[in-house]
Structures are given as C-alpha cells and as structure tokens.
Design a protein around this motif. Structure first.
Motif, PDB file in Angstrom:
ATOM      1  N   GLN A  92       0.670  -1.178   0.144  1.00 19.69           N
ATOM      2  CA  GLN A  92       0.006   0.117  -0.038  1.00 19.69           C
ATOM      3  C   GLN A  92       0.712   1.233  -0.031  1.00 19.69           C
ATOM      4  N   ALA A  93       1.876   1.490   0.802  1.00 18.24           N
ATOM      5  CA  ALA A  93       2.826   2.384   0.858  1.00 18.24           C
ATOM      6  C   ALA A  93       3.558   2.546  -0.779  1.00 18.24           C
ATOM      7  N   LYS A 121       2.097   1.928  -3.565  1.00 20.17           N
ATOM      8  CA  LYS A 121       1.103   2.389  -4.353  1.00 20.17           C
ATOM      9  C   LYS A 121       0.797   3.971  -3.885  1.00 20.17           C
ATOM     10  N   ALA A 122       0.929   4.341  -2.896  1.00 16.66           N
ATOM     11  CA  ALA A 122       0.604   5.633  -2.440  1.00 16.66           C
ATOM     12  C   ALA A 122       1.924   6.634  -3.058  1.00 16.66           C
ATOM     13  N   LYS A 123       3.115   5.790  -2.892  1.00 14.37           N
ATOM     14  CA  LYS A 123       4.379   6.694  -3.535  1.00 14.37           C
ATOM     15  C   LYS A 123       4.288   6.762  -4.898  1.00 14.37           C
ATOM     16  N   THR A 148       1.248   7.078  -6.552  1.00 15.50           N
ATOM     17  CA  THR A 148       0.329   7.868  -6.921  1.00 15.50           C
ATOM     18  C   THR A 148       0.840   9.353  -6.854  1.00 15.50           C
ATOM     19  N   TYR A 149       1.236   9.770  -5.715  1.00 15.53           N
ATOM     20  CA  TYR A 149       1.712  11.098  -5.546  1.00 15.53           C
ATOM     21  C   TYR A 149       2.949  11.785  -6.365  1.00 15.53           C
TER      22      TYR A 149
END
Length: 234
Positions: free
Chosen positions: A162-163, A165-167, A169-170
């Motif tokens: 999840q981390a 994917k978040a990285k 994304t931003y």
C-alpha cells in the motif's frame, strides 16, 4: 541450392519485418517504486532457561529433587501449566578442586537446566524467589516470539505494498498523471526477523534474591517488510 537461398532470404525478410513491427510499438509507460512498512509487537511466547545446581547448606547437601520440587511448585502457584516447564539439559559437575580429591567425591554436585514458557515476565520474580537462591546457577531468555507472528507478517507486507502504491500515486500526480493498474510486484527479502532468533536476550546471572526481571523493559519484536512495485501510467 537456389531453394535454400530463397528460404533463407524469406526468413531474413520475415525477421526484419517482425523487428520493425516491434520497434514501432510504443514504449510501456510505467513507474517503478519501493514501499516498506514496520510494526513493533510485544512477545507473548518467552522461553526462559533456568539452570539449577545442588549445593551444600553448611554440612547438609541440598539435593536436586528439593530444588526441582520448589521450582515446580512455584510454577504451579503462578498459574502456569505444568506442560510449559520442561527439562532442557542434564549434566553434572564438581565445583571444588576434584583433581585433588578421591574418585568417589561426596561433594559432586549435579546440575539440571529447565525451560519455562511464559506469556510475559510479570511472575518471574515470584517463581525464582520461591527457589533457594544458592540453587539457581543461571537464568536467561533463550528465545521469544509471538503466537500470531504469521498474521503480523501478512499485515506488514500488505502495508508495504500500500505504501508503494501511495508513493507512485503522489509522484505521478506531481506531473499530472495517474497510475493505471499494476504491472509487477516483487517482495524484497527482509523476512528474517532477527529479533526472534534463539539467542540470549538478557542474562540474569547468579540470582541472589528475587531481583531478576523487569517486564516493562522487555525488547519488542520489529516486523518489517519491503516490496518493489511497477505500475502502468495512464
């Protein structure tokens, strides 16, 4: 011979045509990132090694059976199942200068090592305090873990992905793009959990009373995971 030449020429042209088609394909738009996560958990399975030894109280020898009885009784009174106290090793030794004594030495002292499984260290002082201090040779934590370790491992790996994917994304949002599905996920080998290895955590040395363990200072287990992920760019 001409047929062979024509066949080779045909294969060369087909290969060249396929290479041109491959070269004409647009490159895959992708972003590659890593993600990691870590959690700390308090062990609920602690293995304590307790070494007992016979000793002389003035002129009276305190036998191993007496020390074992004291330990077993203390474990029972602490509410710990009898099955959680097992024999880890049995050996004998003589603490005096045996080489200058007779072969049949009445001062020969037997030793025995027990392993006690605990969920925490809260009752260690009471247990050790119920055994003759002179009869306790050493106490140490041989290993510790958690009964739900596999669940925590899955949890931390999920958070690592999840981390990642978040990285991604931003990072893409900064240039006006978004991710469009995942292309590849690879787990990086960090699943060693060295804190759980069967090595001594703390030596209590020679116990002279009930001042042995401090449960509040017990080391926590760090469970860590890291992944590499490749995402399509929309």
């Amino acid at each position: 011979m001409k047929k062979v030449m024509f066949l080779l020429a045909g294969l060369f042209i087909a290969s060249l045509s396929q290479a041109q088609q491959t070269d004409n394909k647009p490159p895959v738009k992708k972003i590659e990132v890593t993600g990691s996560a870590e959690i700390e958990i308090t062990p609920d399975e602690i293995y304590l090694d307790i070494a007992l030894r016979e000793f002389k109280n003035k002129t009276t020898k305190v036998e191993m059976a007496t020390l074992e009885s004291q330990l077993q009784k203390a474990v029972k009174e602490a509410g710990i199942p009898a099955a959680d106290l097992t024999i880890a090793n049995v050996f004998g030794t003589n603490y005096d200068q045996w080489w200058v004594k007779k072969k049949k030495d009445p001062d020969f002292m037997a030793r025995k090592q027990y392993r006690l499984k605990l969920s925490n260290l809260d009752k260690v002082n009471d247990i050790l305090g119920a055994v003759d201090a002179e009869g306790i040779e050493s106490v140490n934590i041989s290993s510790y873990t958690h009964s739900k370790m596999e669940e925590y491992r899955k949890q931390v790996k999920t958070k690592a992905l999840q981390a990642a994917k978040a990285k991604a994304t931003y990072m893409l949002e900064a240039i006006g793009n978004t991710i469009d599905g995942v292309l590849e996920v690879q787990e990086i080998n960090t699943d060693n959990y060295a804190d759980v290895a069967p090595v001594a955590f703390n030596s209590f040395a020679r116990v002279a009373g009930a001042e042995a363990a401090d449960a509040s200072s017990f080391k926590k287990i760090k469970v860590r995971a890291e992944v590499r992920a490749v995402f399509f760019i929309k």
